[in-house]
Scaffold this active site. Structure first.
Site, PDB file in Angstrom:
ATOM      1  N   LYS A 212       0.838  -1.195   0.000  1.00 26.67           N
ATOM      2  CA  LYS A 212       0.000   0.000   0.000  1.00 26.67           C
ATOM      3  C   LYS A 212       0.879   1.253   0.000  1.00 26.67           C
ATOM      4  O   LYS A 212       0.691   2.170  -0.788  1.00 26.67           O
ATOM      5  CB  LYS A 212      -0.911  -0.025   1.223  1.00 26.67           C
ATOM      6  CG  LYS A 212      -1.806   1.175   1.328  1.00 26.67           C
ATOM      7  CD  LYS A 212      -2.687   1.088   2.552  1.00 26.67           C
ATOM      8  CE  LYS A 212      -3.396   2.413   2.766  1.00 26.67           C
ATOM      9  NZ  LYS A 212      -4.187   2.430   3.982  1.00 26.67           N
ATOM     10  N   GLU A 218      10.880  -4.542   4.143  1.00 27.75           N
ATOM     11  CA  GLU A 218      10.989  -5.954   3.752  1.00 27.75           C
ATOM     12  C   GLU A 218      10.580  -6.139   2.294  1.00 27.75           C
ATOM     13  O   GLU A 218      11.231  -6.856   1.526  1.00 27.75           O
ATOM     14  CB  GLU A 218      10.086  -6.827   4.648  1.00 27.75           C
ATOM     15  CG  GLU A 218      10.485  -6.870   6.114  1.00 27.75           C
ATOM     16  CD  GLU A 218       9.905  -5.716   6.939  1.00 27.75           C
ATOM     17  OE1 GLU A 218       9.464  -4.704   6.344  1.00 27.75           O
ATOM     18  OE2 GLU A 218       9.903  -5.830   8.172  1.00 27.75           O
ATOM     19  N   GLY A 273      -4.496  -1.730   5.314  1.00 28.11           N
ATOM     20  CA  GLY A 273      -3.733  -2.882   4.814  1.00 28.11           C
ATOM     21  C   GLY A 273      -4.348  -4.213   5.212  1.00 28.11           C
ATOM     22  O   GLY A 273      -4.502  -5.121   4.392  1.00 28.11           O
ATOM     23  N   ARG A 274      -4.728  -4.351   6.482  1.00 26.33           N
ATOM     24  CA  ARG A 274      -5.239  -5.650   6.958  1.00 26.33           C
ATOM     25  C   ARG A 274      -6.670  -5.908   6.507  1.00 26.33           C
ATOM     26  O   ARG A 274      -7.234  -6.958   6.794  1.00 26.33           O
ATOM     27  CB  ARG A 274      -5.100  -5.742   8.472  1.00 26.33           C
ATOM     28  CG  ARG A 274      -5.643  -4.553   9.236  1.00 26.33           C
ATOM     29  CD  ARG A 274      -5.174  -4.556  10.694  1.00 26.33           C
ATOM     30  NE  ARG A 274      -5.568  -3.365  11.428  1.00 26.33           N
ATOM     31  CZ  ARG A 274      -4.877  -2.228  11.452  1.00 26.33           C
ATOM     32  NH1 ARG A 274      -3.769  -2.105  10.734  1.00 26.33           N
ATOM     33  NH2 ARG A 274      -5.284  -1.197  12.162  1.00 26.33           N
ATOM     34  N   GLU A 359      -3.546  -5.920  15.418  1.00 28.50           N
ATOM     35  CA  GLU A 359      -3.085  -4.626  14.904  1.00 28.50           C
ATOM     36  C   GLU A 359      -4.220  -3.600  14.981  1.00 28.50           C
ATOM     37  O   GLU A 359      -3.987  -2.408  15.120  1.00 28.50           O
ATOM     38  CB  GLU A 359      -2.576  -4.761  13.457  1.00 28.50           C
ATOM     39  CG  GLU A 359      -1.549  -3.690  13.103  1.00 28.50           C
ATOM     40  CD  GLU A 359      -0.905  -3.858  11.736  1.00 28.50           C
ATOM     41  OE1 GLU A 359      -1.634  -3.820  10.729  1.00 28.50           O
ATOM     42  OE2 GLU A 359       0.324  -4.011  11.663  1.00 28.50           O
ATOM     43  N   HIS A 390      -2.820 -32.135  20.457  1.00 23.91           N
ATOM     44  CA  HIS A 390      -1.658 -32.892  20.927  1.00 23.91           C
ATOM     45  C   HIS A 390      -0.531 -31.947  21.308  1.00 23.91           C
ATOM     46  O   HIS A 390       0.632 -32.345  21.352  1.00 23.91           O
ATOM     47  CB  HIS A 390      -1.223 -33.876  19.837  1.00 23.91           C
ATOM     48  CG  HIS A 390      -2.329 -34.817  19.479  1.00 23.91           C
ATOM     49  ND1 HIS A 390      -2.596 -35.963  20.206  1.00 23.91           N
ATOM     50  CD2 HIS A 390      -3.294 -34.744  18.520  1.00 23.91           C
ATOM     51  CE1 HIS A 390      -3.646 -36.570  19.680  1.00 23.91           C
ATOM     52  NE2 HIS A 390      -4.105 -35.842  18.663  1.00 23.91           N
ATOM     53  N   LYS A 518      10.449   0.279  13.624  1.00 26.45           N
ATOM     54  CA  LYS A 518      10.981   0.579  12.284  1.00 26.45           C
ATOM     55  C   LYS A 518      12.007   1.702  12.378  1.00 26.45           C
ATOM     56  O   LYS A 518      13.077   1.639  11.776  1.00 26.45           O
ATOM     57  CB  LYS A 518       9.856   1.013  11.340  1.00 26.45           C
ATOM     58  CG  LYS A 518       8.853  -0.072  10.996  1.00 26.45           C
ATOM     59  CD  LYS A 518       7.833   0.465   9.994  1.00 26.45           C
ATOM     60  CE  LYS A 518       6.625  -0.443   9.865  1.00 26.45           C
ATOM     61  NZ  LYS A 518       5.553   0.111   9.056  1.00 26.45           N
TER      62      LYS A 518
HETATM   63  O1  F6P Z   1       4.037  -2.222   9.638  1.00 28.11           O
HETATM   64  C1  F6P Z   1       2.690  -2.552   9.666  1.00 28.11           C
HETATM   65  C2  F6P Z   1       2.077  -2.385   8.318  1.00 28.11           C
HETATM   66  O2  F6P Z   1       1.957  -1.051   8.001  1.00 28.11           O
HETATM   67  C3  F6P Z   1       0.729  -3.087   8.234  1.00 28.11           C
HETATM   68  O3  F6P Z   1      -0.290  -2.336   8.766  1.00 28.11           O
HETATM   69  C4  F6P Z   1       0.623  -3.336   6.771  1.00 28.11           C
HETATM   70  O4  F6P Z   1      -0.358  -4.286   6.458  1.00 28.11           O
HETATM   71  C5  F6P Z   1       2.024  -3.800   6.473  1.00 28.11           C
HETATM   72  O5  F6P Z   1       2.838  -3.018   7.307  1.00 28.11           O
HETATM   73  C6  F6P Z   1       2.452  -3.684   5.035  1.00 28.11           C
HETATM   74  O6  F6P Z   1       2.322  -2.371   4.579  1.00 28.11           O
HETATM   75  P1  F6P Z   1       2.394  -2.015   3.051  1.00 28.11           P
HETATM   76  O7  F6P Z   1       1.272  -2.690   2.358  1.00 28.11           O
HETATM   77  O8  F6P Z   1       2.306  -0.534   2.999  1.00 28.11           O
HETATM   78  O9  F6P Z   1       3.724  -2.515   2.536  1.00 28.11           O
END
Ligand code: F6P
Length: 554
Positions: A212, A218, A273-274, A359, A390, A518
């Site tokens: 987004k 990452e 995002g979620r 979150e 288990h 971060k």
């Molecule tokens: O760091 C948390 C977050 O912002 C989440 O809320 C989000 O889903 C995820 O990182 C990934 O964000 P993006 O889609 O902007 O890469």
């Protein structure tokens, strides 16, 4: 009045006070007795909606409990909050944003204006753009730099740009279209990248950079690594566009990265995002199961939206589940919630809910910034049954914590194997039953005596065999997992989380807590790599940096 300015201290509401008193009276409540006294308890406390049967009869509730919880929702202005969510008000007050994931599953022809613009045509334009891409890839028209069709799609994204799509594409594996394999690359850990690319061919691989913000470390590192991998294996730079597309609300950053504008699928800042699997972030889902099934998924979620907005609170599935969560979290001291899907295809459900719930509702101030003095979102944990039986179910049955559990199970399996599914279903039901029923001291003693044990041994062992029972759980039963009822199931939990946030008066749609790590990460990285000499501000961090620097080999 702005959303966050509304005075809202849920603990001062009359229903909250009344629930506190009622809780004290419920100390002696026995679910076993309640079932024995009321043969109608299942039919009174169960609900069938959108392909989902919710049995909430195995809870520490009676009619008064439900009545008071509904009263709480009413006093907290839940109906208005739901209307504000769906109308596009700025429910995310710290970012001045609406949270209109529900618009993403709204059928064409409806109207929803935000800042004077009707969102629904935009949503459907992107859906058409997705349809075009999926058709091109499935029909082999989209070709790589050696003119071969695409066989593998890699979604590079993390958090909401990963968990929802992964959950759904795995859950709907029986609906997978032949020809394209979908993979997920989320973590910055090089092992994940190496393991995945080892089985890929750059000539036939398409990467979706899904972010987004297009600013997530990452994702950007993995996207760069993927580009280097493609180039190193002979992929021509001027044909990169055949292998890299993006989904983002920050197209400028994607273009700067090297993605062609026509290969960028938009999403919007009014989708969290979620909550974004319903948008173009769901492209890997559509590529896996086809666009018709993706639309079924949207339709299932839309049906749940309709139920949520229209059903009376006392027959409203997300509302009831949310209120039960509040009942245990705020009145019984429950700190966590187990999510136990009894289905291999739903094995990622708990992971998705962890982000969705934790979150969203892992907050300690209200919308107006005042601190809360009660528990908000619980720890979400669990995993696939029977495996958990288990492993950690022991603690559910005999541990000192009260942990409400949600069981999820389909009636029909896509892969019947002898009587395995009957056993799977039986295990799911018997776990639910055991949590409720437990085993008394008398029953434990009798069992031991019946085995012929002498009385001393009976008395020694009996306390260990007692199972308290009275442990609450919900059962969610699907006919079989299909796009429609899966859409409804995911939307059910989205709305459950929202209802809780609305009653607590917190903002479910920001996530400032994740930012500090971060920010600090940059300084730690610079110290690890020798770019910064100044020691870290605490001895622990510096000690661990020194440890790494002493031992790290390349
Ligand atoms: O760091 C948390 C977050 O912002 C989440 O809320 C989000 O889903 C995820 O990182 C990934 O964000 P993006 O889609 O902007 O890469």
């Amino acid at each position: 009045m702005a959303y966050y300015q509304q005075p809202h201290d849920v603990t001062r509401l009359p229903a909250w006070q009344a629930l506190g008193e009622h809780r004290a009276r419920m100390n002696a409540f026995s679910m076993r007795e309640a079932f024995a006294n009321d043969p109608q308890r299942f039919s009174r406390f169960s609900l069938n909606q959108c392909g989902l049967l919710l049995d909430y009869s195995k809870n520490l509730i009676d009619d008064t409990t439900v009545q008071l919880l509904i009263q709480l929702a009413e006093e907290a202005g839940l109906k208005d909050s739901i209307a504000r969510l769906f109308n596009g008000e700025q429910v995310n007050s710290t970012e001045h944003r609406a949270a209109l994931h529900t618009a993403l599953r709204s059928p064409i022809g409806r109207k929803l204006e935000l800042d004077g613009v009707d969102l629904i045509p935009q949503v459907h334009r992107v859906l058409n753009q997705m349809t075009e891409l999926v058709t091109q890839i499935h029909s082999g028209l989209w070709r790589g730099y050696t003119d071969k069709p695409i066989t593998d799609v890699v979604n590079i994204g993390i958090g909401g740009s990963f968990l929802g799509p992964e959950l759904v594409s795995e859950a709907l594996r029986p609906f997978t279209q032949r020809g394209v394999r979908c993979h997920y690359l989320a973590n910055i850990d090089g092992s994940e990248f190496r393991e995945l690319t080892a089985v890929l061919n750059p000539e036939t691989t398409l990467f979706i950079v899904s972010s987004k913000s297009f600013g997530t470390l990452e994702t950007l590192k993995n996207a760069l690594a993927a580009r280097d991998w493609y180039l190193a294996l002979g992929g021509p730079e001027n044909e990169l566009y055949k292998h890299f597309i993006a989904v983002t609300s920050n197209p400028e950053a994607a273009i700067q990265f090297g993605i062609k504008a026509k290969n960028i699928f938009p999403m919007w800042d009014w989708v969290g995002g979620r909550y974004s699997l319903w948008s173009a972030i769901g492209l890997p889902i559509a590529l896996a199961i086809g666009i018709a099934n993706f639309k079924e998924l949207l339709a299932g979620a839309y049906a749940m939206d309709q139920h949520f907005t229209q059903a009376p609170l006392e027959q409203n599935m997300p509302v009831l589940m949310a209120l039960l969560g509040i009942w245990y979290g705020n009145f019984w001291g429950a700190k966590s919630q187990a999510i136990l899907p009894y289905d291999h295809y739903l094995r990622n459900f708990t992971k998705h809910l962890q982000q969705l719930d934790m979150e969203s509702n892992g907050k300690s101030v209200r919308q107006d910034g005042t601190p809360v003095d009660f528990s908000t979102g619980p720890v979400i944990w669990g995993g696939v049954g029977c495996n958990g039986q288990h492993a950690y179910h022991q603690l559910l049955h005999q541990g000192t914590e009260l942990i409400p559990a949600d069981f999820l199970v389909p009636v029909n399996s896509f892969n019947p194997l002898a009587d395995h599914h009957q056993w799977l279903f039986a295990n799911c039901l018997s776990q639910s039953q055991a949590l409720m029923h437990g085993k008394t001291r008398e029953e434990a003693e009798k069992e031991l005596r019946d085995q012929g044990m002498d009385e001393a041994e009976v008395q020694r062992l009996a306390p260990h065999k007692v199972i308290p029972g009275n442990r609450p759980n919900n059962m969610l039963v699907l006919n079989r997992i299909d796009p429609s009822n899966l859409g409804a199931l995911v939307a059910l939990y989205e709305h459950k989380v929202f209802v809780q946030s609305a009653i607590w008066g917190i903002n479910a749609f920001d996530q400032w807590g994740v930012e500090l790590g971060k920010e600090l990460g940059k300084g730690v990285y610079q110290r690890l790599t020798g770019q910064l000499d100044q020691p870290a501000s605490d001895a622990s961090t510096q000690g661990l940096i020194d440890h790494f620097r002493d031992r790290h080999r390349g």
